[in-house]
Design a protein around this motif. Structure first.
Motif, PDB file in Angstrom:
ATOM      1  N   ASP A  25      19.617 -11.763  -6.964  1.00  0.00           N
ATOM      2  CA  ASP A  25      20.107 -11.780  -5.587  1.00  0.00           C
ATOM      3  C   ASP A  25      21.546 -12.286  -5.519  1.00  0.00           C
ATOM      4  O   ASP A  25      21.854 -13.380  -5.977  1.00  0.00           O
ATOM      5  N   GLY A  26      22.432 -11.473  -4.970  1.00  0.00           N
ATOM      6  CA  GLY A  26      23.837 -11.843  -4.802  1.00  0.00           C
ATOM      7  C   GLY A  26      24.700 -11.683  -6.043  1.00  0.00           C
ATOM      8  O   GLY A  26      25.898 -11.939  -6.005  1.00  0.00           O
ATOM      9  N   SER A  27      24.118 -11.246  -7.132  1.00  0.00           N
ATOM     10  CA  SER A  27      24.893 -11.089  -8.370  1.00  0.00           C
ATOM     11  C   SER A  27      25.853  -9.913  -8.263  1.00  0.00           C
ATOM     12  O   SER A  27      25.508  -8.859  -7.751  1.00  0.00           O
ATOM     13  N   GLU A  28      27.066 -10.131  -8.738  1.00  0.00           N
ATOM     14  CA  GLU A  28      28.066  -9.071  -8.817  1.00  0.00           C
ATOM     15  C   GLU A  28      28.438  -8.791 -10.272  1.00  0.00           C
ATOM     16  O   GLU A  28      29.504  -8.260 -10.555  1.00  0.00           O
ATOM     17  N   ALA A  29      27.558  -9.143 -11.186  1.00  0.00           N
ATOM     18  CA  ALA A  29      27.818  -8.957 -12.612  1.00  0.00           C
ATOM     19  C   ALA A  29      27.951  -7.478 -12.957  1.00  0.00           C
ATOM     20  O   ALA A  29      27.300  -6.622 -12.359  1.00  0.00           O
ATOM     21  N   SER A  30      28.794  -7.198 -13.923  1.00  0.00           N
ATOM     22  CA  SER A  30      28.947  -5.833 -14.435  1.00  0.00           C
ATOM     23  C   SER A  30      27.865  -5.574 -15.471  1.00  0.00           C
ATOM     24  O   SER A  30      27.699  -6.351 -16.411  1.00  0.00           O
ATOM     25  N   GLU A  31      27.144  -4.488 -15.281  1.00  0.00           N
ATOM     26  CA  GLU A  31      26.099  -4.133 -16.235  1.00  0.00           C
ATOM     27  C   GLU A  31      26.725  -3.558 -17.501  1.00  0.00           C
ATOM     28  O   GLU A  31      27.733  -2.874 -17.447  1.00  0.00           O
ATOM     29  N   TRP A  32      26.092  -3.852 -18.639  1.00  0.00           N
ATOM     30  CA  TRP A  32      26.584  -3.363 -19.932  1.00  0.00           C
ATOM     31  C   TRP A  32      25.642  -2.330 -20.541  1.00  0.00           C
ATOM     32  O   TRP A  32      25.920  -1.779 -21.584  1.00  0.00           O
ATOM     33  N   GLY A  33      24.497  -2.115 -19.934  1.00  0.00           N
ATOM     34  CA  GLY A  33      23.538  -1.158 -20.478  1.00  0.00           C
ATOM     35  C   GLY A  33      22.762  -1.710 -21.660  1.00  0.00           C
ATOM     36  O   GLY A  33      22.254  -0.952 -22.482  1.00  0.00           O
ATOM     37  N   LEU A  34      22.632  -3.019 -21.753  1.00  0.00           N
ATOM     38  CA  LEU A  34      21.888  -3.643 -22.842  1.00  0.00           C
ATOM     39  C   LEU A  34      20.397  -3.600 -22.535  1.00  0.00           C
ATOM     40  O   LEU A  34      19.985  -3.764 -21.386  1.00  0.00           O
TER      41      LEU A  34
END
Length: 192
Positions: A25-34
């Motif tokens: 919730d609220g995360s703006e992290a960039s996904e890496w596809g791991l």
């Protein structure tokens, strides 16, 4: 009486098991596809795990020590093994200024029981609870260059790092030791 005990035990039981908690919730992290990655934003104390787990606190938060995140929601110790940079470097340089403080972090949590990865974290941004602005976790390369001014040159940092080159010199590129590695190279690659 049995019904009363059953009701009391249900009230005392946690509503959501720790493993099932969702911190996205609220995360703006960039996904890496791991495999097994999920966005995760949470508050945590930045701790020295050697001090916390083994009582070795005489050098708490000293340079060269690994740091961890003790998540406030459930007390779980999360290992931030990577920062935001694309080079595979640790997060200690980014966490060190916050050691002993409670912060908010945002990044990717890796949960993959098949390979034994649980509570492994890639911290992408961090901030003190009193701050509005986030700080991106990209200090490793800058700190490494400042700490290794005599190691100039081209290419990635790990090709020039004195610790890495000393390890390769002692153990070889494959970690077999120079003699075993030479035999392997001759046998497998036909090099004389």
């Amino acid at each position: 009486m049995r019904q009363l005990l059953t009701i009391l035990s249900l009230i005392a039981a946690p509503a959501v098991p720790t493993a099932a908690q969702d911190f996205s919730d609220g995360s703006e992290a960039s996904e890496w596809g791991l495999f097994g990655e999920q966005k995760a934003r949470f508050e945590a104390a930045v701790v020295d795990p050697l001090c916390l787990l083994a009582g070795a606190c005489d050098q708490e938060c000293a340079p060269g020590r690994q740091l961890a995140l003790e998540r406030q929601a459930d007390g779980v110790l999360v290992m931030p093994l990577k920062n935001r940079e694309t080079v595979f470097s640790g997060a200690v340089a980014d966490l060190a200024p916050y050691c002993g403080e409670t912060v908010e972090v945002d990044g990717l949590l890796i949960e993959n029981p098949e390979i034994g990865a649980t509570n492994v974290y890639q911290v992408q941004r961090i901030r003190r609870l009193s701050e509005e602005e986030w700080t991106e976790t990209n200090r490793f390369t800058e700190v490494w260059a400042r700490e290794n001014p005599s190691v100039a040159g081209e290419g990635p940092w790990f090709r020039r790092d004195p610790r890495v080159t000393a390890e390769i010199e002692e153990e070889g590129w494959l970690g077999l030791g120079p003699e075993a590695e030479d035999a392997f190279v001759r046998d497998w690659l036909g090099v004389e």
